[in-house]
Design a protein around this motif. Structure first.
Motif, PDB file in Angstrom:
ATOM      1  N   THR A  84       0.831  -1.209   0.000  1.00  0.00           N
ATOM      2  CA  THR A  84       0.000   0.000   0.000  1.00  0.00           C
ATOM      3  C   THR A  84       0.863   1.256   0.000  1.00  0.00           C
ATOM      4  O   THR A  84       0.576   2.226  -0.715  1.00  0.00           O
ATOM      5  N   GLY A  87       2.406   1.521  -3.362  1.00  0.00           N
ATOM      6  CA  GLY A  87       1.352   1.862  -4.316  1.00  0.00           C
ATOM      7  C   GLY A  87       0.953   3.320  -4.254  1.00  0.00           C
ATOM      8  O   GLY A  87       0.626   3.934  -5.279  1.00  0.00           O
ATOM      9  N   SER A  91       1.172   5.679  -7.469  1.00  0.00           N
ATOM     10  CA  SER A  91       0.031   6.426  -8.008  1.00  0.00           C
ATOM     11  C   SER A  91       0.349   7.913  -8.099  1.00  0.00           C
ATOM     12  O   SER A  91      -0.015   8.578  -9.073  1.00  0.00           O
ATOM     13  N   GLU A 102      -1.715   1.994 -10.414  1.00  0.00           N
ATOM     14  CA  GLU A 102      -2.170   1.418  -9.152  1.00  0.00           C
ATOM     15  C   GLU A 102      -1.494   0.074  -8.938  1.00  0.00           C
ATOM     16  O   GLU A 102      -1.235  -0.661  -9.908  1.00  0.00           O
ATOM     17  N   LEU A 103      -1.205  -0.258  -7.672  1.00  0.00           N
ATOM     18  CA  LEU A 103      -0.637  -1.553  -7.318  1.00  0.00           C
ATOM     19  C   LEU A 103      -1.640  -2.329  -6.479  1.00  0.00           C
ATOM     20  O   LEU A 103      -2.319  -1.758  -5.623  1.00  0.00           O
ATOM     21  N   GLN A 104      -1.721  -3.634  -6.733  1.00  0.00           N
ATOM     22  CA  GLN A 104      -2.603  -4.501  -5.964  1.00  0.00           C
ATOM     23  C   GLN A 104      -1.859  -5.768  -5.571  1.00  0.00           C
ATOM     24  O   GLN A 104      -1.165  -6.363  -6.397  1.00  0.00           O
ATOM     25  N   TYR A 148       7.928   2.325 -10.949  1.00  0.00           N
ATOM     26  CA  TYR A 148       7.752   1.302  -9.897  1.00  0.00           C
ATOM     27  C   TYR A 148       9.027   1.184  -9.065  1.00  0.00           C
ATOM     28  O   TYR A 148       8.983   1.123  -7.830  1.00  0.00           O
TER      29      TYR A 148
END
Length: 250
Positions: A84, A87, A91, A102-104, A148
């Motif tokens: 999170t 991420g 973002s 977005e990262l999940q 990233y």
């Protein structure tokens, strides 16, 4: 039959017929192969033994599942918080270049298949889509990769990092955005050393006083006279002509 009052419901002949039928059934049972009974007893013992093994393994499996749950409850929240945090920076970096990212964290029953899913959007007409080798262009994938990596820089705390030709395949907008993000993230007092190797750079990029630019000249056509083509001298001449003294080079 006399006690129940049914003794006179059937005749003697009917009773004899029933007796004969039962006697024939008994003879059939007596003629059974004794090996069948032995096999039954053996299978019965095997079933008992296997049932005990199954119960033992089920108890062992339940114990392992409990241990796995305890371990997972310890590290999964920390992992989720880390993803999170990365991420959020990821973002924000995409927002600065006018795109969306977005990262999940993607869990799976097989722990080897856990993954971090990267979602990106480079055009207003698109929705967030998973980054793949077939959906986005090479330049878009390169830009996503460097953003990233930059998002992880503050969490990784590595003494130094090296990126080789990350700007290859990018258009000018993406390359300029990647360079600016690189400068913004790495030119901090507490940042580790970041080395970028590239055969070319766009003109008029943003630089920081903490940066050092090293130009390597190599090849069979270099002049034997070291005073000719001296990069430092050419840079000084260029700076002097432009009347600029704000950039630091080495």
């Amino acid at each position: 039959m006399e006690e129940s009052g049914t003794a006179h419901e059937r005749s003697a002949d009917q009773l004899k017929d029933e007796l004969e039928t039962l006697r024939e059934k008994l003879e059939l049972l007596l003629a059974t192969d004794p090996g069948v009974i032995e096999q039954y007893e053996r299978r019965k013992e095997e079933i008992k033994s296997l049932s005990r093994k199954l119960e033992e393994r089920e108890r062992h499996a339940a114990k392992l599942e409990k241990s796995i749950k305890v371990a997972r409850d310890n590290w999964q929240p920390a992992l989720q918080d880390l993803v999170t945090s990365i991420g959020k920076k990821f973002s924000e970096a995409f927002d600065r270049i006018g795109c969306a990212g977005e990262l999940q964290l993607t869990p799976h029953d097989d722990y080897e298949k856990w993954a971090i899913t990267i979602l990106v959007k480079f055009r207003d007409t698109e929705q967030l889509q998973q980054l793949t080798a077939h959906r986005q262009s090479g330049g878009e994938r390169s830009l996503t990769t460097i953003l990233y990596l930059m998002s992880m820089t503050e969490c990784a705390r590595a003494p130094f990092s090296l990126a080789d030709e990350i700007n290859q395949g990018m258009d000018q907008r993406a390359e300029r955005a990647a360079h600016n993000e690189l400068v913004k993230t790495t030119c901090k007092a507490d940042s580790g050393q970041y080395v970028l190797i590239t055969p070319k750079l766009l003109p008029d990029l943003k630089y920081d006083r903490l940066m050092k630019v090293l130009c390597v000249n190599n090849g069979e056509w270099l002049p034997e006279d070291n005073s000719l083509g001296n990069m430092m001298s050419m840079i000084r001449d260029y700076v002097a002509k432009r009347g600029s003294s704000g950039a630091a080079f080495m």
